[in-house]
Design a protein around this motif. Structure first.
Motif, short mmCIF file in Angstrom:
data_model
loop_
_atom_site.label_atom_id
_atom_site.label_comp_id
_atom_site.label_asym_id
_atom_site.label_seq_id
_atom_site.Cartn_x
_atom_site.Cartn_y
_atom_site.Cartn_z
N GLY A 217 59.60 115.60 86.65
CA GLY A 217 58.43 115.18 85.95
C GLY A 217 57.54 116.02 84.77
O GLY A 217 56.15 115.81 84.89
N VAL A 218 57.80 117.39 84.88
CA VAL A 218 57.53 118.34 84.52
C VAL A 218 57.96 118.66 83.05
O VAL A 218 58.93 118.41 83.21
CB VAL A 218 56.64 119.53 84.76
N SER A 219 57.34 119.19 82.39
CA SER A 219 58.08 120.01 80.87
C SER A 219 58.91 121.13 81.50
O SER A 219 58.26 121.28 82.24
CB SER A 219 56.90 120.95 79.74
N MET A 220 60.20 122.27 80.29
CA MET A 220 59.74 123.41 81.28
C MET A 220 59.12 124.17 81.28
O MET A 220 59.02 125.32 82.51
CB MET A 220 61.19 123.77 79.89
N THR A 221 58.08 124.84 80.44
CA THR A 221 57.42 125.14 80.02
C THR A 221 56.29 124.93 81.53
O THR A 221 55.82 126.21 81.90
CB THR A 221 56.40 125.54 78.82
N ILE A 222 56.03 124.10 81.56
CA ILE A 222 55.18 124.21 82.96
C ILE A 222 55.25 124.07 84.45
O ILE A 222 54.99 124.95 85.17
CB ILE A 222 54.70 122.59 83.49
N PHE A 223 57.65 123.77 84.00
CA PHE A 223 57.54 124.42 85.51
C PHE A 223 58.07 125.58 85.84
O PHE A 223 57.45 126.73 86.86
CB PHE A 223 59.55 123.42 85.17
N LEU A 224 58.16 126.31 84.55
CA LEU A 224 58.19 128.47 84.37
C LEU A 224 57.34 128.56 84.46
O LEU A 224 57.22 129.67 84.99
CB LEU A 224 59.22 128.44 83.24
N THR A 225 55.95 128.13 84.08
CA THR A 225 54.72 128.92 84.98
C THR A 225 54.64 128.87 86.07
O THR A 225 54.45 129.62 86.12
CB THR A 225 53.78 127.87 84.18
N ALA A 226 54.89 127.34 86.52
CA ALA A 226 54.54 127.85 88.15
C ALA A 226 55.00 128.39 89.25
O ALA A 226 54.88 129.47 89.57
CB ALA A 226 54.89 126.78 88.90
N LEU A 227 56.52 128.78 88.33
CA LEU A 227 57.65 129.53 88.90
C LEU A 227 57.11 131.33 88.75
O LEU A 227 57.15 132.12 90.21
CB LEU A 227 59.01 129.67 88.69
N PHE A 228 56.99 131.75 87.66
CA PHE A 228 56.18 133.02 87.30
C PHE A 228 55.01 133.38 88.26
O PHE A 228 54.72 134.44 88.93
CB PHE A 228 55.75 132.97 85.84
N MET A 229 53.96 132.01 88.42
CA MET A 229 52.59 132.35 89.63
C MET A 229 53.35 133.17 90.55
O MET A 229 52.49 132.88 91.56
CB MET A 229 52.32 131.50 89.10
N MET A 230 54.27 131.83 91.33
CA MET A 230 54.25 132.13 92.76
C MET A 230 55.12 133.77 92.78
O MET A 230 55.47 133.86 94.06
CB MET A 230 55.73 131.35 93.29
#
Length: 448
Positions: A217-230
């Motif tokens: 339920g998110v955009s590609m950018t939001i999804f990848l931003t979360a993974l990058f921070m993790m």
């Protein structure tokens, strides 16, 4: 396109003023957009394609000049010359007090490179230039199989290209709420010998990333931003986790304010997550990131930030300060602001080409020179190209990022970028040189 005379000189946009003052040999503020074809590049044809492209975008034929109060761009009779790639990616293009063009087109095997100093344009402008260049090149090579096409608005004038959209949408009455900056975690690793720019590239399926993002339920950018921070968090010690991981995420302002400008017109947001005081689960990080983007990516917030940036530039006292003093202040401010972010994540979005031209293109890619760790991405067809750039002696964060992607059901294919041999010494050569120098000094000292 309408023919129109260019102004002899023009002032820099707000972002360009920062780039012109803060650039240095170690932080060149140069980025590269490239296109990998399915055939070897022919130099003479690429030169002709570049000549055609520059006729459409003459705004790029400018040199940087020093004024009393600000740098400015001056119309130039210089013309770009295509050559085979010959130096490290994203090397300096702007040489102070020297009349040189602020972009360069090179090639290597099947790759067409377009490198540009960020004071001249942003990612959107660079994308349009490279698309036009590739289209012209492919048409010249395969004229019998391709139809001539217009990629952008045929009624675009030079004035449209040179429009300063920051000033256009600035309002001095706009409220500018002050927001406290976070003191972010800083990646501190041993720098590579010779301080070479490290480029690590991979390709994943666009559809695979979109499918998973939509499931969440998110955009590609939001999804990848979360993974990058993790991915960054996994490399932090318990002590380091007292500080948040903060990413700088550039935002294309053309999505909020109509603009055909080829100049800089972008903003940024800074999502930050503290993995000590907040839930460390992927679901929690993703939920926070989604809410942060929804709150910050609004026309009102973007307008307020534009006004905040322009208000400082247009302050009557600061405007009268001499250029050298402004440069020192901007350099100090840029250095100080580095502590507010951990890394940079830049999504250049999809690059689109006419259907008949697609079979000749392998993929597009983008990356930039950076004093920090930066992840850039762009897509073409079903290929999403990732590029990590840094000068750190570690690939752990990149490894973590791709492992986290795999845990989400997305596999990546590593791409080893090919670069020609340059005059700059390699890491091994630098080690040998240092050992040799040390031995020479030791022998001289012993003799004395």
């Amino acid at each position: 396109m309408f023919e129109q005379k260019r102004a002899y000189w023009r002032s820099l946009d707000n972002a360009a003023k920062l780039f012109s003052a803060a650039s240095s040999p170690k932080d060149t503020r140069v980025f590269r957009f490239y296109c990998e074809l399915k055939e070897e590049v022919k130099e003479e044809i690429l030169q002709e394609a570049l000549n055609q492209t520059i006729q459409k975008y003459p705004v790029f034929l400018s040199v940087m000049r020093k004024g009393l109060f600000w740098h400015y761009l001056e119309k130039s009779e210089l013309r770009p010359v295509v050559r085979e790639e010959y130096k490290e990616p994203c090397s300096s293009l702007y040489v102070r007090d020297k009349k040189t063009l602020l972009f360069e087109v090179t090639y290597y095997k099947k790759r067409i490179n377009f490198e540009v100093f960020h004071a001249l344009t942003d990612g959107t402008g660079a994308t349009e230039f490279l698309r036009e260049l590739v289209k012209n090149y492919l048409y010249l090579i395969h004229e019998e199989d391709l139809e001539p096409v217009e990629l952008s608005n045929q009624y675009l004038t030079v004035k449209d290209q040179e429009d300063d959209s920051f000033l256009k949408y600035y309002s001095k009455n706009q409220k500018r709420p002050k927001k406290r900056k976070l003191n972010a975690f800083q990646i501190r690793r041993k720098k590579k010998d010779g301080n070479h720019l490290h480029v690590h590239e991979s390709v994943v399926s666009v559809q695979a990333v979109l499918k998973r993002s939509r499931e969440l339920g998110v955009s590609m950018t939001i999804f990848l931003t979360a993974l990058f921070m993790m991915a960054i968090n996994e490399e932090m010690s318990k002590m380091q986790k007292k500080k948040p991981v903060v990413l700088m995420v550039p935002v294309n302002l053309r999505k909020f304010f109509p603009s055909s400008s080829m100049l800089n017109f972008f903003n940024w947001i800074e999502p930050g997550y503290n993995f000590t005081t907040q839930d460390q689960s992927f679901e929690a990080v993703l939920k926070y990131t989604k809410e942060f983007f929804e709150t910050e990516l609004t026309k009102e917030k973007m307008s307020a930030h534009i006004s905040e940036l322009l208000a400082l530039e247009l302050h009557p006292i600061l405007r009268l300060a001499p250029l050298e003093l402004k440069n020192l202040c901007i350099q100090a401010g840029a250095k100080y602001s580095e502590k507010n972010t951990t890394a940079i994540f830049s999504n250049m979005s999809a690059v689109k080409m006419p259907a008949s031209y697609v079979p000749y293109i392998e993929r597009f890619g983008v990356y930039t020179n950076t004093p920090k760790l930066e992840l850039c991405l762009c897509s073409f067809q079903d290929k999403l190209s990732f590029a990590f750039t840094s000068r750190y002696d570690t690939v752990n964060i990149e490894r973590n990022f791709y492992r986290l992607l795999k845990e989400q059901g997305i596999t990546s294919e590593k791409v080893k970028p090919e670069f020609p041999k340059t005059g700059k010494p390699s890491e091994q050569e630098m080690k040998v040189y240092k050992i040799y120098s040390f031995l020479c000094i030791a022998i001289v000292a012993a003799m004395l």
